[in-house]
Each structure stands twice: as C-alpha cells, then as structure tokens.
Design a protein around this motif. Structure first.
Motif, PDB file in Angstrom:
ATOM      1  N   ILE A  96       0.856  -1.184   0.000  1.00  0.00           N
ATOM      2  CA  ILE A  96       0.000   0.000   0.000  1.00  0.00           C
ATOM      3  C   ILE A  96       0.895   1.238   0.000  1.00  0.00           C
ATOM      4  O   ILE A  96       1.770   1.367   0.843  1.00  0.00           O
ATOM      5  N   SER A  97       0.688   2.126  -0.948  1.00  0.00           N
ATOM      6  CA  SER A  97       1.396   3.402  -0.985  1.00  0.00           C
ATOM      7  C   SER A  97       0.602   4.398  -0.167  1.00  0.00           C
ATOM      8  O   SER A  97      -0.612   4.506  -0.330  1.00  0.00           O
ATOM      9  N   ILE A  98       1.279   5.151   0.725  1.00  0.00           N
ATOM     10  CA  ILE A  98       0.590   6.090   1.612  1.00  0.00           C
ATOM     11  C   ILE A  98       1.127   7.488   1.383  1.00  0.00           C
ATOM     12  O   ILE A  98       2.322   7.691   1.226  1.00  0.00           O
ATOM     13  N   THR A 145      -3.785   8.829   3.314  1.00  0.00           N
ATOM     14  CA  THR A 145      -4.534   7.811   2.589  1.00  0.00           C
ATOM     15  C   THR A 145      -3.567   7.002   1.737  1.00  0.00           C
ATOM     16  O   THR A 145      -2.485   7.472   1.383  1.00  0.00           O
ATOM     17  N   GLY A 146      -3.975   5.805   1.429  1.00  0.00           N
ATOM     18  CA  GLY A 146      -3.170   4.952   0.578  1.00  0.00           C
ATOM     19  C   GLY A 146      -4.026   3.890  -0.057  1.00  0.00           C
ATOM     20  O   GLY A 146      -5.171   3.665   0.348  1.00  0.00           O
ATOM     21  N   SER A 147      -3.478   3.233  -1.071  1.00  0.00           N
ATOM     22  CA  SER A 147      -4.212   2.153  -1.734  1.00  0.00           C
ATOM     23  C   SER A 147      -3.228   1.183  -2.359  1.00  0.00           C
ATOM     24  O   SER A 147      -2.082   1.527  -2.631  1.00  0.00           O
ATOM     25  N   SER A 148      -3.722  -0.026  -2.574  1.00  0.00           N
ATOM     26  CA  SER A 148      -2.921  -1.002  -3.312  1.00  0.00           C
ATOM     27  C   SER A 148      -2.940  -0.608  -4.784  1.00  0.00           C
ATOM     28  O   SER A 148      -3.774   0.188  -5.217  1.00  0.00           O
ATOM     29  N   LEU A 192      -6.508   2.474   2.527  1.00  0.00           N
ATOM     30  CA  LEU A 192      -6.125   2.717   3.912  1.00  0.00           C
ATOM     31  C   LEU A 192      -6.282   4.189   4.216  1.00  0.00           C
ATOM     32  O   LEU A 192      -5.953   5.037   3.390  1.00  0.00           O
ATOM     33  N   GLU A 193      -6.797   4.494   5.419  1.00  0.00           N
ATOM     34  CA  GLU A 193      -6.949   5.882   5.834  1.00  0.00           C
ATOM     35  C   GLU A 193      -6.540   5.991   7.295  1.00  0.00           C
ATOM     36  O   GLU A 193      -6.962   5.194   8.119  1.00  0.00           O
ATOM     37  N   VAL A 194      -5.710   6.981   7.603  1.00  0.00           N
ATOM     38  CA  VAL A 194      -5.292   7.260   8.975  1.00  0.00           C
ATOM     39  C   VAL A 194      -5.625   8.717   9.251  1.00  0.00           C
ATOM     40  O   VAL A 194      -5.238   9.603   8.483  1.00  0.00           O
TER      41      VAL A 194
END
Length: 129
Positions: free
Chosen positions: A4-6, A19-22, A29-31
């Motif tokens: 996952i790139s963030i 945020t990130g995604s494959s 992904l969210e933080v």
C-alpha cells in the motif's frame, strides 16, 4: 514493491489525514490523527469483497496483517473477522463491533462492496468535578 502506498491527503489544525491504496485499488487505507499523538488516531482499511462476501488470498493476508499490527495480543482476531463477515452477509447494514484493550474495531460493508474496518481509540470516561 509496496503493498500500500501512503501519502498525506489533508491537514487541519486538529488532525492530519493520510490515505493509501494497493496498486489495483482493492485495498484502501486511511489514517486520521496527529503525527505527535498517533495513539489517538482513527485508522481504517477497505478491502474489496469478491462474490459471496469472499476475500481473495492477497487481501486476506493484508486484513490479517492490519489486525495483527493493531492488536497483536488479540488471539481470536481471525475468528472475529470470519464471524463478522458472516454476520454482515446476513445483515449488511449492521456493523460488527468489538473492543480489544483500548481500541474499538468496527467492521461494515459499503454500497461499493468494500469491507470496511475502522479502528478507533476506546472512548475514555470523563471525570466531572
């Protein structure tokens, strides 16, 4: 390669959002929190569901890693995840929730057929003087 790139998505005075995604966009992904106090962050991951509420092998490994990294002491995390998915298949509008230590895990399904797992700090009781 990265799973996952963030990257930083936005900032306010109170919070920052990453945020990130494959690469295939099947995992998001969210933080949300502050870099200084990441222990108080809300962390969420979305995983695309296959037919019949199944998760492919790669995304299952990502889900397992996500849960393990956030609650390594939680021995029944796979059992909970499987039961939660089974319950969501029967009642998709009823989020599945469990509290482990000082974290609350919430699993739900959205309209785009993504399994969403959000982890939040357990609310602290406020003392009234």
């Amino acid at each position: 390669t990265d799973v996952i790139s963030i990257k930083k998505a936005s900032s306010t005075a109170q919070n920052e959002q990453w945020t990130g995604s494959s690469s295939d966009k099947s995992v998001l992904l969210e933080v949300i929190g502050t870099e200084a106090d990441i222990s108080q962050a809300n962390i969420g991951i979305k995983i695309r569901l296959e037919k019949n509420y199944q998760i492919n092998t790669k995304n299952r490994a990502i889900l397992t890693t996500f849960l393990t990294n956030l609650a390594s002491e939680w021995k029944d995390r796979e059992i909970w995840a499987n039961e939660a998915i089974k319950n969501l298949k029967l009642k998709p509008k009823t989020p599945q929730t469990v509290t482990i230590g000082n974290k609350v895990f919430i699993m739900s399904v959205d309209a785009q057929n993504y399994l969403s797992i959000t982890v939040k700090p357990k609310p602290q009781a406020k003392q009234i003087n």
